[in-house]
Scaffold this motif. Structure first.
Motif, PDB file in Angstrom:
ATOM      1  N   ASN A 131       0.825  -1.211   0.000  1.00 32.18           N
ATOM      2  CA  ASN A 131       0.000   0.000   0.000  1.00 32.18           C
ATOM      3  C   ASN A 131       0.861   1.265   0.000  1.00 32.18           C
ATOM      4  O   ASN A 131       0.527   2.263  -0.642  1.00 32.18           O
ATOM      5  N   GLN A 132       1.966   1.190   0.719  1.00 26.12           N
ATOM      6  CA  GLN A 132       2.906   2.316   0.733  1.00 26.12           C
ATOM      7  C   GLN A 132       3.449   2.560  -0.677  1.00 26.12           C
ATOM      8  O   GLN A 132       3.586   3.710  -1.116  1.00 26.12           O
ATOM      9  N   GLY A 133       3.746   1.487  -1.389  1.00 23.73           N
ATOM     10  CA  GLY A 133       4.232   1.604  -2.765  1.00 23.73           C
ATOM     11  C   GLY A 133       3.233   2.314  -3.662  1.00 23.73           C
ATOM     12  O   GLY A 133       3.602   3.173  -4.470  1.00 23.73           O
ATOM     13  N   ILE A 134       1.955   1.990  -3.513  1.00 29.00           N
ATOM     14  CA  ILE A 134       0.911   2.641  -4.289  1.00 29.00           C
ATOM     15  C   ILE A 134       0.889   4.146  -3.998  1.00 29.00           C
ATOM     16  O   ILE A 134       0.765   4.969  -4.911  1.00 29.00           O
ATOM     17  N   CYS A 135       1.013   4.504  -2.726  1.00 27.95           N
ATOM     18  CA  CYS A 135       1.022   5.930  -2.348  1.00 27.95           C
ATOM     19  C   CYS A 135       2.225   6.651  -2.931  1.00 27.95           C
ATOM     20  O   CYS A 135       2.098   7.781  -3.420  1.00 27.95           O
ATOM     21  N   HIS A 136       3.379   6.012  -2.898  1.00 25.84           N
ATOM     22  CA  HIS A 136       4.574   6.629  -3.481  1.00 25.84           C
ATOM     23  C   HIS A 136       4.399   6.831  -4.991  1.00 25.84           C
ATOM     24  O   HIS A 136       4.838   7.842  -5.543  1.00 25.84           O
ATOM     25  N   LEU A 137       3.739   5.871  -5.649  1.00 29.41           N
ATOM     26  CA  LEU A 137       3.459   6.044  -7.079  1.00 29.41           C
ATOM     27  C   LEU A 137       2.562   7.253  -7.313  1.00 29.41           C
ATOM     28  O   LEU A 137       2.778   8.011  -8.257  1.00 29.41           O
ATOM     29  N   ALA A 138       1.565   7.432  -6.449  1.00 33.99           N
ATOM     30  CA  ALA A 138       0.656   8.575  -6.585  1.00 33.99           C
ATOM     31  C   ALA A 138       1.407   9.896  -6.448  1.00 33.99           C
ATOM     32  O   ALA A 138       1.001  10.904  -7.031  1.00 33.99           O
TER      33      ALA A 138
END
Length: 106
Positions: free
Chosen positions: A62-69
């Motif tokens: 989930n952290q990875g998704i946020c960093h992508l955003a």
């Protein structure tokens, strides 16, 4: 189905009052923040969730998704790499890690 972030936020606040050290609250907090597109708050919450016992790979993914955003590909790669390392069966995390590695190598 109705998306009730306000209701979820209120329920989380009640849960925190009743059981402030209950595992999983940080993960829920991060999910609410991410749905509200408060990416940095979500990353902080997922970082806290990752510190809990038996958190598994979910907070890292989930952290990875946020960093992508936030267009932070390096941090996203690191988060997906950690998720893939923690759960070898998480093919989506491994795929995201590998795609980001290729993009970062350019």
């Amino acid at each position: 189905m109705r998306n009730d972030l306000e209701g979820a936020t209120k329920a989380l606040a009640v849960a925190r009052k009743l059981q402030p050290k209950r595992p999983g609250l940080a993960l829920i907090d991060g999910s609410i923040a991410a749905r509200s597109k408060r990416w940095q708050d979500a990353i902080t919450a997922f970082t806290n969730a990752a510190k809990e016992n038996d958190a598994g790979s979910t907070p890292w993914f989930n952290q990875g998704i946020c960093h992508l955003a936030l267009d932070d590909l390096t941090a996203a790669h690191a988060a997906f790499a950690t998720a893939a390392k923690l759960d070898a069966k998480d093919v989506e995390a491994a795929h995201n890690r590998d795609v980001l590695a290729k993009l970062l190598a350019r």
